[in-house]
Write a protein that holds these residues in place. Structure first.
Motif, PDB file in Angstrom:
ATOM      1  N   SER A 118       0.837  -1.214   0.000  1.00 29.09           N
ATOM      2  CA  SER A 118       0.000   0.000   0.000  1.00 29.09           C
ATOM      3  C   SER A 118       0.863   1.252   0.000  1.00 29.09           C
ATOM      4  CB  SER A 118      -0.929  -0.007   1.217  1.00 29.09           C
ATOM      5  OG  SER A 118      -1.806  -1.119   1.188  1.00 29.09           O
ATOM      6  N   VAL A 119       1.898   1.251   0.828  1.00 33.54           N
ATOM      7  CA  VAL A 119       2.805   2.398   0.892  1.00 33.54           C
ATOM      8  C   VAL A 119       3.558   2.566  -0.419  1.00 33.54           C
ATOM      9  CG1 VAL A 119       4.818   3.386   2.047  1.00 33.54           C
ATOM     10  CG2 VAL A 119       3.063   2.224   3.392  1.00 33.54           C
ATOM     11  N   LEU A 120       4.012   1.463  -0.999  1.00 30.67           N
ATOM     12  CA  LEU A 120       4.730   1.521  -2.271  1.00 30.67           C
ATOM     13  C   LEU A 120       3.872   2.129  -3.372  1.00 30.67           C
ATOM     14  CD1 LEU A 120       6.566  -1.946  -2.384  1.00 30.67           C
ATOM     15  CD2 LEU A 120       7.582   0.299  -1.948  1.00 30.67           C
ATOM     16  N   VAL A 122       1.388   4.268  -3.019  1.00 35.05           N
ATOM     17  CA  VAL A 122       1.224   5.701  -2.757  1.00 35.05           C
ATOM     18  C   VAL A 122       2.471   6.478  -3.174  1.00 35.05           C
ATOM     19  CG1 VAL A 122       1.038   7.435  -0.935  1.00 35.05           C
ATOM     20  CG2 VAL A 122      -0.470   5.450  -0.909  1.00 35.05           C
ATOM     21  N   VAL A 123       3.635   6.060  -2.681  1.00 31.67           N
ATOM     22  CA  VAL A 123       4.858   6.828  -2.963  1.00 31.67           C
ATOM     23  C   VAL A 123       5.229   6.754  -4.444  1.00 31.67           C
ATOM     24  CG1 VAL A 123       5.739   6.603  -0.618  1.00 31.67           C
ATOM     25  CG2 VAL A 123       6.366   4.873  -2.316  1.00 31.67           C
ATOM     26  N   SER A 124       4.912   5.641  -5.100  1.00 25.81           N
ATOM     27  CA  SER A 124       5.258   5.489  -6.516  1.00 25.81           C
ATOM     28  C   SER A 124       4.468   6.435  -7.401  1.00 25.81           C
ATOM     29  CB  SER A 124       5.023   4.036  -6.971  1.00 25.81           C
ATOM     30  OG  SER A 124       5.887   3.149  -6.321  1.00 25.81           O
ATOM     31  N   PHE A 125       3.167   6.472  -7.203  1.00 30.15           N
ATOM     32  CA  PHE A 125       2.334   7.318  -8.057  1.00 30.15           C
ATOM     33  C   PHE A 125       2.523   8.802  -7.749  1.00 30.15           C
ATOM     34  CE2 PHE A 125       0.132   3.320  -8.888  1.00 30.15           C
ATOM     35  CZ  PHE A 125      -0.082   3.421 -10.255  1.00 30.15           C
ATOM     36  N   ILE A 126       2.765   9.133  -6.492  1.00 21.98           N
ATOM     37  CA  ILE A 126       3.042  10.534  -6.173  1.00 21.98           C
ATOM     38  C   ILE A 126       4.362  10.960  -6.809  1.00 21.98           C
ATOM     39  CG2 ILE A 126       3.650  12.147  -4.323  1.00 21.98           C
ATOM     40  CD1 ILE A 126       1.630  10.822  -2.545  1.00 21.98           C
ATOM     41  N   THR A 191      13.009   6.365   1.007  1.00 18.22           N
ATOM     42  CA  THR A 191      12.226   5.257   0.458  1.00 18.22           C
ATOM     43  C   THR A 191      13.029   3.961   0.510  1.00 18.22           C
ATOM     44  OG1 THR A 191      11.060   6.757  -1.043  1.00 18.22           O
ATOM     45  CG2 THR A 191      10.953   4.407  -1.547  1.00 18.22           C
ATOM     46  N   GLY A 192      14.312   4.050   0.174  1.00 17.72           N
ATOM     47  CA  GLY A 192      15.170   2.876   0.218  1.00 17.72           C
ATOM     48  C   GLY A 192      15.296   2.326   1.629  1.00 17.72           C
ATOM     49  N   THR A 193      15.418   3.217   2.610  1.00 15.88           N
ATOM     50  CA  THR A 193      15.500   2.786   4.000  1.00 15.88           C
ATOM     51  C   THR A 193      14.227   2.069   4.422  1.00 15.88           C
ATOM     52  OG1 THR A 193      16.929   4.685   4.501  1.00 15.88           O
ATOM     53  CG2 THR A 193      15.900   3.555   6.360  1.00 15.88           C
ATOM     54  N   MET A 194      13.085   2.586   3.957  1.00 15.21           N
ATOM     55  CA  MET A 194      11.804   1.949   4.250  1.00 15.21           C
ATOM     56  C   MET A 194      11.733   0.559   3.607  1.00 15.21           C
ATOM     57  SD  MET A 194       8.542   1.368   2.670  1.00 15.21           S
ATOM     58  CE  MET A 194       8.395   2.605   1.390  1.00 15.21           C
ATOM     59  N   ILE A 195      12.221   0.454   2.382  1.00 21.32           N
ATOM     60  CA  ILE A 195      12.241  -0.838   1.693  1.00 21.32           C
ATOM     61  C   ILE A 195      13.127  -1.828   2.442  1.00 21.32           C
ATOM     62  CG2 ILE A 195      13.041  -2.023  -0.406  1.00 21.32           C
ATOM     63  CD1 ILE A 195      12.138   0.458  -1.973  1.00 21.32           C
ATOM     64  N   GLY A 196      14.278  -1.359   2.905  1.00 24.10           N
ATOM     65  CA  GLY A 196      15.169  -2.213   3.672  1.00 24.10           C
ATOM     66  C   GLY A 196      14.518  -2.709   4.953  1.00 24.10           C
ATOM     67  N   ALA A 197      13.690  -1.855   5.586  1.00 23.43           N
ATOM     68  CA  ALA A 197      13.017  -2.233   6.822  1.00 23.43           C
ATOM     69  C   ALA A 197      12.012  -3.352   6.593  1.00 23.43           C
ATOM     70  CB  ALA A 197      12.320  -1.013   7.433  1.00 23.43           C
ATOM     71  N   SER A 241       9.844   0.331  -6.347  1.00 21.55           N
ATOM     72  CA  SER A 241       8.617  -0.317  -5.881  1.00 21.55           C
ATOM     73  C   SER A 241       8.326  -1.583  -6.677  1.00 21.55           C
ATOM     74  CB  SER A 241       7.433   0.659  -5.995  1.00 21.55           C
ATOM     75  OG  SER A 241       7.633   1.783  -5.165  1.00 21.55           O
ATOM     76  N   ILE A 242       8.476  -1.502  -7.998  1.00 17.21           N
ATOM     77  CA  ILE A 242       8.262  -2.694  -8.836  1.00 17.21           C
ATOM     78  C   ILE A 242       9.234  -3.792  -8.430  1.00 17.21           C
ATOM     79  CG2 ILE A 242       8.414  -3.615 -11.183  1.00 17.21           C
ATOM     80  CD1 ILE A 242       7.562  -0.833 -12.185  1.00 17.21           C
ATOM     81  N   ALA A 243      10.490  -3.413  -8.227  1.00 18.46           N
ATOM     82  CA  ALA A 243      11.516  -4.376  -7.826  1.00 18.46           C
ATOM     83  C   ALA A 243      11.188  -4.980  -6.462  1.00 18.46           C
ATOM     84  CB  ALA A 243      12.883  -3.698  -7.795  1.00 18.46           C
ATOM     85  N   SER A 244      10.657  -4.174  -5.557  1.00 20.38           N
ATOM     86  CA  SER A 244      10.312  -4.665  -4.219  1.00 20.38           C
ATOM     87  C   SER A 244       9.178  -5.682  -4.283  1.00 20.38           C
ATOM     88  CB  SER A 244       9.904  -3.497  -3.318  1.00 20.38           C
ATOM     89  OG  SER A 244      10.976  -2.603  -3.127  1.00 20.38           O
ATOM     90  N   VAL A 245       8.181  -5.411  -5.119  1.00 20.77           N
ATOM     91  CA  VAL A 245       7.071  -6.353  -5.277  1.00 20.77           C
ATOM     92  C   VAL A 245       7.570  -7.668  -5.874  1.00 20.77           C
ATOM     93  CG1 VAL A 245       4.900  -6.796  -6.500  1.00 20.77           C
ATOM     94  CG2 VAL A 245       5.318  -4.553  -5.454  1.00 20.77           C
ATOM     95  N   LEU A 246       8.460  -7.582  -6.850  1.00 19.23           N
ATOM     96  CA  LEU A 246       9.040  -8.799  -7.435  1.00 19.23           C
ATOM     97  C   LEU A 246       9.841  -9.567  -6.382  1.00 19.23           C
ATOM     98  CD1 LEU A 246      10.257  -7.489 -10.919  1.00 19.23           C
ATOM     99  CD2 LEU A 246       8.282  -8.942 -10.436  1.00 19.23           C
TER     100      LEU A 246
END
Length: 262
Positions: A118-120, A122-126, A191-197, A241-246
């Protein structure tokens, strides 16, 4: 035995549909966030309305996906075209919610990834439309990811945060030295730090590599189509975000494939 298996399959289909509907509803709210947050508007008031004529939308106008199709992409009151981004976000969220359930079931891990996805979105489209990342979204999300890490692999979570923080800090520093304009910004770092978390170190590395591969391919295609050469500015968060979903759905396979190369 066959009846039990059949019942299990029916329940799985039921919950998959339920998560699809839930995702569509959440996606409708994400649309509100995507539209209002960059404009510094309240996410609660005023109630949903047509941005062209200002007419308050009824319940029938707000049914995710269905209303857009039924209204043929136009406002019921003034006939203005409704941007297709609304059903796209709703459909994307619905599909990813359903797939998350099918892969991880009714587990804490599913909840973690549903929040993350959900967060991905939001941040992606914004970032895609406005070219900005709001720390008010990614920093609390990073904290949530860290909290989930407490109930999972805390060490991997912390390593994921450190990895993204250090690597993006270095990339941003170098990009500022070599590029007067463009390059990566602080939004990519947070964003990267959030992805790492959320992904941790192992899957974080997978997502990191994939984001640059996807970004490079998309960047080449965009430059070829737009014919602007190297001057085309490309927001990087959507690729992350796409990479994170994959990485969420195929991280183990990608990681195993990489190890088998050596």
């Amino acid at each position: 035995m066959e009846n039990i298996i059949l019942l299990f399959d029916h329940l799985k289909v039921f919950f998959a549909v339920l998560f699809f509907v839930l995702g569509a509803i959440i996606g409708s709210f994400l649309n509100v966030v995507i539209y209002r947050l960059p404009r510094h508007e309240s996410l609660v008031f005023p109630q949903s309305h047509c941005p062209i004529c200002g007419h308050r939308l009824s319940t029938l106008d707000l049914i995710p996906i269905f209303s857009y199709v039924a209204l043929r992409g136009k406002c019921r009151y003034c006939g203005a075209k409704i941007p297709p981004i609304y059903p796209i976000v709703e459909s994307l969220t619905a599909i990813l919610f359903s797939l998350t359930y099918l892969k991880f079931g009714l587990t804490l891990l599913s909840l973690k990834y549903l929040i993350f996805i959900s967060v991905l979105i939001v941040v992606s489209f914004i970032d895609l439309f406005e070219g900005v990342v709001f720390d008010i979204v990614v920093i609390p999300a990073a904290i949530i990811g860290l909290i989930f890490g407490v109930f999972g692999n805390l060490k991997d979570t912390i390593l994921g945060i450190i990895f993204y923080a250090i690597i993006f800090f270095l990339i941003i520093t170098l990009s500022k030295l070599f590029y007067k304009e463009g390059g990566m910004g602080e939004g990519d770092l947070t964003t990267g730090t959030m992805i790492g978390a959320f992904l941790g170190f192992k899957f974080g590395i997978v997502a990191f590599i994939l984001s640059f591969v996807i970004g490079a391919i998309a960047g080449i295609l965009i430059m070829l189509i737009s014919k602007k050469g190297g001057k085309t500015e490309i927001p990087f968060v959507p690729y992350m975000s796409i990479a994170s979903v994959l990485a969420i759905f195929f991280g183990n396979y990608i990681f195993a494939f990489y190890l088998n190369l050596f």
